[in-house]
Design a protein around this motif. Structure first.
Motif, PDB file in Angstrom:
ATOM      1  N   CYS A  34      -6.786   2.949  -4.631  1.00  0.00           N
ATOM      2  CA  CYS A  34      -5.920   2.732  -5.795  1.00  0.00           C
ATOM      3  C   CYS A  34      -5.940   1.271  -6.225  1.00  0.00           C
ATOM      4  O   CYS A  34      -5.667   0.944  -7.374  1.00  0.00           O
ATOM      5  CB  CYS A  34      -4.500   3.156  -5.485  1.00  0.00           C
ATOM      6  SG  CYS A  34      -3.690   2.177  -4.200  1.00  0.00           S
ATOM      7  N   ALA A  40      -2.157   2.862   4.348  1.00  0.00           N
ATOM      8  CA  ALA A  40      -3.571   2.777   4.744  1.00  0.00           C
ATOM      9  C   ALA A  40      -3.923   1.413   5.336  1.00  0.00           C
ATOM     10  O   ALA A  40      -5.075   1.196   5.723  1.00  0.00           O
ATOM     11  CB  ALA A  40      -4.463   3.064   3.532  1.00  0.00           C
ATOM     12  N   ILE A  41      -2.950   0.508   5.396  1.00  0.00           N
ATOM     13  CA  ILE A  41      -3.262  -0.824   5.922  1.00  0.00           C
ATOM     14  C   ILE A  41      -2.400  -1.093   7.148  1.00  0.00           C
ATOM     15  O   ILE A  41      -1.206  -0.784   7.159  1.00  0.00           O
ATOM     16  CB  ILE A  41      -3.021  -1.906   4.856  1.00  0.00           C
ATOM     17  CG1 ILE A  41      -4.007  -1.694   3.709  1.00  0.00           C
ATOM     18  CG2 ILE A  41      -3.155  -3.315   5.441  1.00  0.00           C
ATOM     19  CD1 ILE A  41      -3.923  -2.692   2.612  1.00  0.00           C
ATOM     20  N   ASN A  71      -7.078   7.161   5.073  1.00  0.00           N
ATOM     21  CA  ASN A  71      -5.875   7.175   4.231  1.00  0.00           C
ATOM     22  C   ASN A  71      -6.078   6.475   2.891  1.00  0.00           C
ATOM     23  O   ASN A  71      -5.296   6.673   1.965  1.00  0.00           O
ATOM     24  CB  ASN A  71      -4.718   6.474   4.950  1.00  0.00           C
ATOM     25  CG  ASN A  71      -4.142   7.312   6.054  1.00  0.00           C
ATOM     26  OD1 ASN A  71      -4.825   8.192   6.575  1.00  0.00           O
ATOM     27  ND2 ASN A  71      -2.910   7.067   6.428  1.00  0.00           N
ATOM     28  N   CYS A  72      -7.081   5.608   2.815  1.00  0.00           N
ATOM     29  CA  CYS A  72      -7.223   4.778   1.609  1.00  0.00           C
ATOM     30  C   CYS A  72      -7.678   5.609   0.415  1.00  0.00           C
ATOM     31  O   CYS A  72      -8.709   6.268   0.460  1.00  0.00           O
ATOM     32  CB  CYS A  72      -8.215   3.649   1.870  1.00  0.00           C
ATOM     33  SG  CYS A  72      -8.491   2.668   0.382  1.00  0.00           S
ATOM     34  N   VAL A  82      -8.106  -1.745   7.110  1.00  0.00           N
ATOM     35  CA  VAL A  82      -7.918  -0.564   6.262  1.00  0.00           C
ATOM     36  C   VAL A  82      -8.265   0.698   7.040  1.00  0.00           C
ATOM     37  O   VAL A  82      -9.324   0.783   7.666  1.00  0.00           O
ATOM     38  CB  VAL A  82      -8.819  -0.662   5.002  1.00  0.00           C
ATOM     39  CG1 VAL A  82      -8.680   0.585   4.137  1.00  0.00           C
ATOM     40  CG2 VAL A  82      -8.479  -1.915   4.206  1.00  0.00           C
ATOM     41  N   LEU A 139      -3.886  -1.158  -5.197  1.00  0.00           N
ATOM     42  CA  LEU A 139      -2.588  -1.862  -5.193  1.00  0.00           C
ATOM     43  C   LEU A 139      -2.595  -3.059  -4.242  1.00  0.00           C
ATOM     44  O   LEU A 139      -1.914  -4.056  -4.468  1.00  0.00           O
ATOM     45  CB  LEU A 139      -1.462  -0.904  -4.803  1.00  0.00           C
ATOM     46  CG  LEU A 139      -0.720  -0.290  -5.989  1.00  0.00           C
ATOM     47  CD1 LEU A 139      -1.624   0.606  -6.789  1.00  0.00           C
ATOM     48  CD2 LEU A 139       0.485   0.494  -5.509  1.00  0.00           C
ATOM     49  N   CYS A 140      -3.387  -2.939  -3.195  1.00  0.00           N
ATOM     50  CA  CYS A 140      -3.509  -4.049  -2.234  1.00  0.00           C
ATOM     51  C   CYS A 140      -4.151  -5.261  -2.915  1.00  0.00           C
ATOM     52  O   CYS A 140      -3.794  -6.409  -2.623  1.00  0.00           O
ATOM     53  CB  CYS A 140      -4.326  -3.606  -1.023  1.00  0.00           C
ATOM     54  SG  CYS A 140      -5.863  -2.785  -1.465  1.00  0.00           S
ATOM     55  N   CYS A 171       0.850  -1.206   0.000  1.00  0.00           N
ATOM     56  CA  CYS A 171       0.000   0.000   0.000  1.00  0.00           C
ATOM     57  C   CYS A 171       0.881   1.250   0.000  1.00  0.00           C
ATOM     58  O   CYS A 171       1.716   1.433   0.883  1.00  0.00           O
ATOM     59  CB  CYS A 171      -0.918   0.005   1.225  1.00  0.00           C
ATOM     60  SG  CYS A 171      -1.824   1.575   1.352  1.00  0.00           S
ATOM     61  N   PRO A 172       0.688   2.159  -0.989  1.00  0.00           N
ATOM     62  CA  PRO A 172       1.566   3.340  -1.075  1.00  0.00           C
ATOM     63  C   PRO A 172       1.190   4.427  -0.083  1.00  0.00           C
ATOM     64  O   PRO A 172       1.903   5.409   0.055  1.00  0.00           O
ATOM     65  CB  PRO A 172       1.332   3.851  -2.497  1.00  0.00           C
ATOM     66  CG  PRO A 172       0.346   2.949  -3.132  1.00  0.00           C
ATOM     67  CD  PRO A 172      -0.270   2.082  -2.101  1.00  0.00           C
TER      68      PRO A 172
HETATM   69  S1  SF4 Z   1      -6.766   0.753  -2.162  1.00  0.00           S
HETATM   70 FE1  SF4 Z   1      -4.689   1.645  -2.239  1.00  0.00          FE
HETATM   71  S2  SF4 Z   1      -4.653   3.110  -0.547  1.00  0.00           S
HETATM   72 FE2  SF4 Z   1      -6.416   1.769  -0.188  1.00  0.00          FE
HETATM   73  S3  SF4 Z   1      -5.628   0.169   1.129  1.00  0.00           S
HETATM   74 FE3  SF4 Z   1      -5.450  -0.589  -0.951  1.00  0.00          FE
HETATM   75  S4  SF4 Z   1      -3.368  -0.046  -1.586  1.00  0.00           S
HETATM   76 FE4  SF4 Z   1      -3.835   1.185   0.246  1.00  0.00          FE
END
Ligand code: SF4
Ligand code: HEM
Ligand code: SF4
Length: 515
Positions: free
Chosen positions: A340, A314-315, A336-337, A332, A342-343, A310-311
């Motif tokens: 995106c 947020a996790i 902050n989420c 989560v 990426l998770c 997670c960039p």
């Molecule tokens: S969607 Fe993006 S910001 Fe939200 S928890 Fe997943 S990786 Fe992190």
């Protein structure tokens, strides 16, 4: 506002494409403006510490000590002085470009407001540092700045006595003000460092160091400039004499000549209004909210890959709450989420191959379920024409969309880092396409910061979950696009289609029954 953003985006894309030719995408300085800001800050800081050893902090001897630094010890202290000045100028340039670029990328609205709002005051502090620094040399430029600043401050109803009275002539000048300036010039940078640290608190693995070649090249340029064009003082300050022609640093002092034509009070108002506008920009207009990632405990095995990838920090991994035989589970942080995905790309349970249970991974975006992506992948395979069948998974920021020419089938998602590599395997092993393109932002310059890097690493087998060895790499292409360059986009697709035309049609490797 959106027209302005678009205009800046086009300008940046043009400039960045040009710099790509010299630096390549990975080392493009535009992708590293924040990190270069840190880098220049450290150069200013380090050279400042060295200069302080030889600097005399009293108003009577300050000038002579700077002269010693510049001429008697030119080979080290003199170079340090020049580095101090030129890196400070470079800091202004990269921070202004950084601000404009983040604006053009729209990385300031919604939950991204935090970095913007903590960045805005840093501009103010950079200027305080720069202006107080010029003051310390106590040459004629310093004299001009001291008097102009004092008169300018006197336009504000702050002081009982006009502070400009301190600078009427040499007899009214005391050490008091000078010492205050030395104090400001030392402590404001320390406060700025704190602010810079706060600025990146919502970024996991924030990029605060430019890559080595960029850092080395920049340092060489600064040293060369320092040797060829050393920073020197002007004539010593003398309050009984009006300064004549002055050498000017427009990066820091551009507002001063304006004071000759605009009353000080009005200039304060303009500056205050500018900062106010900057401060409310993340809400001009407010961003449409998107649903944050959701954890499905039934499918989460607590592996922590989503946490690693997670960039936006947020996790968090928290103790298991559902009695399953795992130590932890993902949780989560909704504030902050940024949705995106990426998770999702990182989660080992996000695979289209699952048959026994419905395709519900340990974590997913409610607006972009993995089951739907699987369904769309299968549906896209039925829409191809005669030529090589190119399936494109594209991030929403790279400019690729379904209007691209020929008949590539384009499936979009928030970030290419959301795509679990198993989808590529799925599409090719089931014969759903002849080739798969993963289209993302420019290399190392992902809209969601890390999606492009994680994707490359997953495809290269350097990061879990990785693309299986059995996948024919000739049928997979990861392309890095600049959003406003349709020509570049079409060329990359055309190249890939031509390469695929040389290969036989991709037939299913397994039964199609569940595809
Ligand atoms: S969607 Fe993006 S910001 Fe939200 S928890 Fe997943 S990786 Fe992190
Ligand atoms: C001393 C000055 C500054 C420094 C050193 C600095 C540095 C950085 C760094 C290192 C990042 C993280 C980059 C990454 O890892 O992706 C960043 C992000 C960012 N900065 Fe700055 N910055 C400064 C000033 C500013 C200013 C003045 C603004 C705008 C007002 C600003 C707005 C942003 C934004 C919007 C982001 C990205 C946030 C996101 O990705 O969500 N910064 N900055
Ligand atoms: S990657 Fe998936 S399985 Fe692993 S902790 Fe995160 S949600 Fe759970």
């Amino acid at each position: 506002m959106s027209v302005l953003k678009r205009l800046f985006r086009i300008l940046f894309d043009r400039a960045e494409a040009f710099f790509d030719l010299a630096f390549g995408q990975r080392l493009n300085p535009f992708a590293w403006l924040g990190a270069l800001g840190w880098y220049f800050f450290w150069i200013v800081f380090g050279s400042g510490v060295y200069l302080y050893i030889f600097f005399d902090t009293g108003v009577t001897d300050a000038y002579a000590s700077v002269e010693y630094i510049t001429h008697d010890q030119w080979y080290l202290a003199g170079v340090m002085r020049s580095l101090h000045r030129y890196a400070s100028d470079a800091l202004v340039v990269v921070v202004v470009l950084h601000l404009l670029r983040e604006f053009s990328l729209d990385r300031l609205r919604g939950k991204r407001f935090f970095a913007w709002i903590t960045g805005v005051p840093s501009i103010f502090f950079i200027y305080i540092c720069g202006i107080s620094g010029y003051w310390l040399v106590w040459d004629q430029l310093a004299q001009y700045i001291a008097i102009a600043t004092a008169e300018w401050l006197d336009a504000l109803p702050l002081f009982a006595e006009p502070i400009a009275n301190n600078f009427l002539n040499s007899s009214t000048l005391g050490d008091r003000f000078f010492t205050l300036m030395v104090f400001i010039h030392i402590f404001v940078p320390l406060f700025m460092l704190l602010l810079m640290w706060v600025h990146i608190q919502r970024h996991a693995r924030a990029r605060v160091n430019p890559p080595k070649p960029l850092a080395t090249g920049t340092a060489i340029m600064l040293v060369a400039l320092s040797l060829m064009h050393p920073a020197v003082s002007q004539a010593p300050a003398d309050l009984d004499v009006v300064p004549g022609e002055l050498g000017f640093d427009w990066f820091y002092l551009a507002a001063y000549p304006l004071l000759d034509v605009v009353p000080g009070g009005q200039l304060w108002l303009v500056i205050a209004a500018g900062f106010m506008i900057l401060a409310i920009m993340p809400w001009l207009p407010p961003a449409k909210p998107s649903l944050p990632a959701v954890v499905s405990l039934d499918n989460c095995n607590g592996c922590g890959r989503c946490f690693d990838d997670c960039p936006f920090a947020a996790i968090t991994m928290v103790p298991r709450s559902d009695g399953q035989d795992y130590d932890s589970e993902a949780a989560v942080n909704l504030d902050n989420c940024l949705s995106c995905g990426l998770c999702v790309g990182a989660c080992p349970t996000a695979t289209p191959f699952r048959r026994a249970t419905a395709v519900v991974p340990g974590i997913e975006l409610p607006d972009h379920p993995i089951a739907k992506l699987r369904e769309n992948t299968v549906a896209a395979s039925g829409r191809f024409g005669d030529g090589p069948r190119v399936l494109v998974y594209a991030c929403a920021s790279c400019g690729m969309d379904s209007t691209d020419p020929e008949d590539a089938q384009v499936l979009t998602m928030p970030c290419i880092g959301m795509l679990p590599p198993s989808f590529v395997d799925f599409a090719l092993s089931r014969g759903l396409a002849d080739g798969v393109v993963l289209a993302g932002c420019a290399s190392g310059d992902c809209y969601y910061r890390l999606g492009d890097t994680w994707t490359s690493q997953r495809l290269n087998g350097e990061r879990d979950p990785y693309l299986r060895d059995r996948v024919d790499r000739a049928r997979v292409r990861h392309v890095h696009l600049r959003a406003t360059s349709a020509r570049h986009r079409h060329r990359r697709l055309g190249d890939f289609r031509a390469a695929l035309a040389e290969l036989p049609r991709n037939e299913p490797k397994r039964s199609r029954q569940d595809a």
